[in-house]
Design a protein around this motif. Structure first.
Motif, mmCIF file in Angstrom:
data_model
loop_
_atom_site.group_PDB
_atom_site.id
_atom_site.type_symbol
_atom_site.label_atom_id
_atom_site.label_comp_id
_atom_site.label_asym_id
_atom_site.label_seq_id
_atom_site.Cartn_x
_atom_site.Cartn_y
_atom_site.Cartn_z
ATOM 1 N N GLU A 1 1.056 -9.312 7.045
ATOM 2 C CA GLU A 1 0.830 -10.457 7.905
ATOM 3 C C GLU A 1 0.867 -9.799 9.432
ATOM 4 O OE1 GLU A 1 3.679 -13.680 6.921
ATOM 5 O OE2 GLU A 1 2.286 -14.289 5.200
ATOM 6 N N GLU A 2 2.087 -9.121 9.661
ATOM 7 C CA GLU A 2 2.312 -8.519 10.959
ATOM 8 C C GLU A 2 1.093 -7.613 11.220
ATOM 9 O OE1 GLU A 2 5.642 -5.788 13.067
ATOM 10 O OE2 GLU A 2 6.151 -7.043 11.610
ATOM 11 N N ILE A 3 0.733 -6.906 10.312
ATOM 12 C CA ILE A 3 -0.419 -5.888 10.374
ATOM 13 C C ILE A 3 -1.557 -6.493 10.672
ATOM 14 C CG2 ILE A 3 -2.058 -3.921 9.326
ATOM 15 C CD1 ILE A 3 0.733 -3.146 7.887
ATOM 16 N N GLU A 4 -1.933 -7.618 10.028
ATOM 17 C CA GLU A 4 -3.371 -8.332 10.155
ATOM 18 C C GLU A 4 -3.304 -8.938 11.414
ATOM 19 O OE1 GLU A 4 -3.116 -11.050 6.795
ATOM 20 O OE2 GLU A 4 -4.148 -9.431 5.514
ATOM 21 N N ARG A 5 -2.038 -9.367 12.094
ATOM 22 C CA ARG A 5 -1.877 -10.109 13.323
ATOM 23 C C ARG A 5 -2.096 -9.065 14.189
ATOM 24 N NH1 ARG A 5 2.432 -12.793 12.379
ATOM 25 N NH2 ARG A 5 3.774 -10.944 12.682
ATOM 26 N N LEU B 1 -4.018 -6.241 13.997
ATOM 27 C CA LEU B 1 -5.459 -5.865 14.041
ATOM 28 C C LEU B 1 -6.532 -7.062 14.720
ATOM 29 C CD1 LEU B 1 -5.559 -4.334 10.480
ATOM 30 C CD2 LEU B 1 -6.018 -3.299 12.691
ATOM 31 N N LYS B 2 -5.903 -8.326 14.631
ATOM 32 C CA LYS B 2 -6.584 -9.377 15.053
ATOM 33 C C LYS B 2 -6.536 -9.151 16.668
ATOM 34 C CE LYS B 2 -7.005 -14.434 14.778
ATOM 35 N NZ LYS B 2 -6.563 -15.679 14.257
ATOM 36 N N GLU B 3 -5.481 -9.210 17.055
ATOM 37 C CA GLU B 3 -5.134 -9.141 18.557
ATOM 38 C C GLU B 3 -6.001 -7.937 18.992
ATOM 39 O OE1 GLU B 3 -0.945 -8.544 19.008
ATOM 40 O OE2 GLU B 3 -0.658 -10.790 18.345
ATOM 41 N N GLU B 4 -6.121 -6.873 18.645
ATOM 42 C CA GLU B 4 -6.850 -5.626 18.785
ATOM 43 C C GLU B 4 -8.525 -6.039 19.257
ATOM 44 O OE1 GLU B 4 -6.738 -2.124 19.703
ATOM 45 O OE2 GLU B 4 -4.854 -2.857 19.924
ATOM 46 N N LYS B 5 -8.947 -6.866 18.342
ATOM 47 C CA LYS B 5 -10.312 -7.466 18.411
ATOM 48 C C LYS B 5 -10.504 -8.245 19.582
ATOM 49 C CE LYS B 5 -11.433 -7.440 13.551
ATOM 50 N NZ LYS B 5 -11.916 -8.286 12.368
ATOM 51 N N GLU B 6 -9.486 -9.167 20.182
ATOM 52 C CA GLU B 6 -9.686 -9.788 20.969
ATOM 53 C C GLU B 6 -9.644 -9.445 22.375
ATOM 54 O OE1 GLU B 6 -6.690 -12.812 20.041
ATOM 55 O OE2 GLU B 6 -7.641 -13.475 18.442
#
Length: 125
Positions: free
Chosen positions: A114-118, A120-125
């Motif tokens: 979940e931390e990794i996914e979070r 990666l999501k922040e990188e996209k934004e």
């Protein structure tokens, strides 16, 4: 040009893991910090390893007091980055994707995923 510091052995890395949170410490303080994980560890072994690490340039030493105070020669994140770059080149032919996929296959916890996914999501934004 500064020559690169040698890569720490597993025992040296273990000692650094105990020393980094302390910042700087005497051999006695490092020995005490390491006893929780290794109750049979002798003080003399810690002192000798710290002296060797100082000779290799992995530790710096303040000799101004009776008990020498040692500190890591480089911050934890810098050493980890250097070790990771070496592993990336030697084991994964320079492919960060291959390294990450191998790490994910070795089994990570749901919380880590979940931390990794979070991240990666922040990188996209």
């Amino acid at each position: 040009m500064n020559k690169p510091l040698p890569k720490p052995t597993p025992a040296e890395l273990e000692l650094l893991q105990a020393l980094w949170p302390l910042g700087s410490a005497t051999a006695k303080q490092v020995h005490e910090a390491m006893l929780a994980e290794k109750p049979d560890l002798a003080y003399g072994a810690v002192l000798r390893l710290m002296q060797i690490m100082h000779g290799k340039g992995l530790l710096i030493r303040d000799e101004s007091q009776r008990s020498h105070v040692y500190a890591p020669a480089q911050p934890k994140d810098a050493l980890q980055t250097n070790l990771l770059q070496d592993l990336l080149q030697r084991a994964f032919a320079g492919s960060a994707k291959a390294l990450v996929l191998a790490a994910l296959r070795t089994g990570i916890s749901r919380k880590e995923r979940e931390e990794i996914e979070r991240m990666l999501k922040e990188e996209k934004e």
